[in-house]
Design a protein around this motif. Sequence first.
Motif, PDB file in Angstrom:
ATOM      1  N   ILE A 294       1.010  -1.497  -0.128  1.00 45.71           N
ATOM      2  CA  ILE A 294       0.030   0.083  -0.160  1.00 45.71           C
ATOM      3  C   ILE A 294       0.722   1.374  -0.320  1.00 45.71           C
ATOM      4  O   ILE A 294       0.656   2.249  -0.483  1.00 45.71           O
ATOM      5  CB  ILE A 294      -1.128   0.023   1.033  1.00 45.71           C
ATOM      6  N   GLN A 295       1.977   1.342   0.731  1.00 44.66           N
ATOM      7  CA  GLN A 295       3.149   1.934   0.813  1.00 44.66           C
ATOM      8  C   GLN A 295       3.553   2.608  -0.821  1.00 44.66           C
ATOM      9  O   GLN A 295       3.347   4.106  -0.965  1.00 44.66           O
ATOM     10  CB  GLN A 295       4.033   1.413   1.774  1.00 44.66           C
ATOM     11  N   LEU A 296       3.855   1.970  -1.416  1.00 49.62           N
ATOM     12  CA  LEU A 296       4.529   2.061  -2.760  1.00 49.62           C
ATOM     13  C   LEU A 296       3.507   3.061  -3.853  1.00 49.62           C
ATOM     14  O   LEU A 296       3.968   4.251  -3.923  1.00 49.62           O
ATOM     15  CB  LEU A 296       3.986   0.733  -4.069  1.00 49.62           C
ATOM     16  N   ALA A 297       2.414   2.999  -3.374  1.00 49.81           N
ATOM     17  CA  ALA A 297       1.254   3.859  -4.432  1.00 49.81           C
ATOM     18  C   ALA A 297       0.245   3.896  -3.776  1.00 49.81           C
ATOM     19  O   ALA A 297      -1.498   3.055  -3.819  1.00 49.81           O
ATOM     20  CB  ALA A 297       1.712   3.306  -6.038  1.00 49.81           C
ATOM     21  N   PRO A 298      -0.812   4.685  -2.663  1.00 52.34           N
ATOM     22  CA  PRO A 298      -2.196   4.695  -2.118  1.00 52.34           C
ATOM     23  C   PRO A 298      -3.228   4.561  -3.023  1.00 52.34           C
ATOM     24  O   PRO A 298      -4.292   4.324  -2.156  1.00 52.34           O
ATOM     25  CB  PRO A 298      -1.956   5.154  -1.253  1.00 52.34           C
ATOM     26  N   ARG A 299      -2.557   5.638  -4.428  1.00 53.02           N
ATOM     27  CA  ARG A 299      -4.256   5.502  -5.039  1.00 53.02           C
ATOM     28  C   ARG A 299      -3.839   4.731  -6.228  1.00 53.02           C
ATOM     29  O   ARG A 299      -4.611   4.543  -7.243  1.00 53.02           O
ATOM     30  CB  ARG A 299      -4.296   7.027  -5.252  1.00 53.02           C
TER      31      ARG A 299
END
Length: 560
Positions: A253-258
């Motif tokens: 999730i921390q990679l790209a939450p959107r």
Amino acid sequence: MVINSDYEEGIVQSAFDLPIENEAKMSSRLLRDHEIDCVSTELDQVKCEMSSLKNKRARLRSRLNQLRAPTSSLPPETLSLIFQYACQLPDAIGDGDPHLPIILGGVSTHWREVAWSTSLLWTALAIEARHAQYASASTLSLLRLYLDNIGHRLLSLRILIPEEAEDGDDDTEWGQDDIGISEVVGLLFQNRTKIRKLFCDFMWPRWWDGIASHFNKTGSLGTAVFPNLEYIHLGVEDTPDLSWPTEDHGLKIQLAPRLTCVSLIRNAPPLPIPLGQLTRLILECLPIDQCMTLLKDCPNLTDYYCRKPGFPAELVPFLDEPLVLKHMKCFGWTFGDHDWDQLLLTRVHFPAILLFRLQEDYEDYVGHVSSELDLAHELFWPKLTTLQVVERVPNHFPFTDKFYFTECLPDSLKELHLFDVKAEESLQLFRLLTWDRSDKKNILPRLASLTLGGKYVDKIYLSSITGEALLDMLRSRHEGSEAKWKTHTRLGRLNLRCTRRCSTIDESEKWRCRFAEWQRAGLQELVDEGLELVTTDSEGVEVVWKKSASRSTFIPDVDT
């Protein structure tokens, strides 16, 4: 020897006068040099004054041109809207980005001020790296300019690497103004909060070490690596083994939450992609077992497309339990691998499907059909009770040699778009889609749009049987009492597309849809009654038939 006294006196006098004469000549020369210097100084001053006047004249002319130009009277807000319309910024930038904001800014000072202050013009950029290892300094400057002018908006970026420059060997010679590709990657990570979409068709394997380093450094701060990234498209070559900090869900999730949309070519990247949050997944040339695994691991997908899959690493397809894709609205699949097709048709369920696309396959792909697979198709399609659109794209694999496909489609279908239609298939389709026949049941009662593409159009022109079958089908779906249309939908749009004929045909006939005069007259009557008919002209461009001036007058169109 007698010496003349007068001669002696002259010699003596000359000896005394020589220094005086030289001194006078030197003084005269110095005076001339001084005068030349003074004149040169005056000329330099005049030149400076002329240069200043020329610059002033240029500024006045520029200002006058701006005042004379119609656009100069427009407020900056209006001119900004015109710029935005002219740029027509795409979501996915293709090759040959002209960098229009820079071109617009070079027209005049006024335009430059408006273009530089309109951040929306700088939200899409394609840059080209000269090689897998390096890029030109101007490329880095261009990227920095867009990032500086984008303001609070987000950037869609495509990184292009020519195929001939993909080889990243160490023997490559760099140019004098080239910079390492790592500087481009570093600039992206410095501005990672400004990236909304990222496209790169070729990811050189050695890049991943640097990407992992930036990822680990950013992730260690407890913040998202790309907090605003929504879409990523990657062409992944060989994927090295990389050491990520952890593989837990929090890191993904921390990679790209959107991040909601991922498009991959050839391989899955060595990144901890948050599969659980994806809603759109596009796969091309990945091994078919990876395609099925990713489909299973993305439970919230609404759109999924699998094109030209490769041979699987796992030869025996397997699903622990039936896969129910409850959110899936649009689905694309390349048929051709018997075992994996069987798994899809029998173990995957689509309770909310709206669109099903039969994707294209490799030209040299060799698949096979069987009676078992035919039965699976017959049972699969009627279960898609929410299906509204079916698309069969060109170069698809002919997964069956029977014509049951259309007959098995559910009654909910509203649009049917088929390409690579053969002559025999077209006749069968016209007969299957004809209503009120004593030997056939009425199928697809809600069909409102039909597209048929292929060389079959010549069969309509050459065969009276096929031409009559087409007109009979159209009349049955467009005429009748009002009671009929309470439970059925009129066919409102028909698109007959002729694909390119062989090279022996005259160039003016390669794309054109040809019809006999009686066929054209029958089609025109249906157009006058409200049918939207689209065919192709000699250049392959779509032509929409127009209604006649009067119901009794037929106006032929030479292009149709």
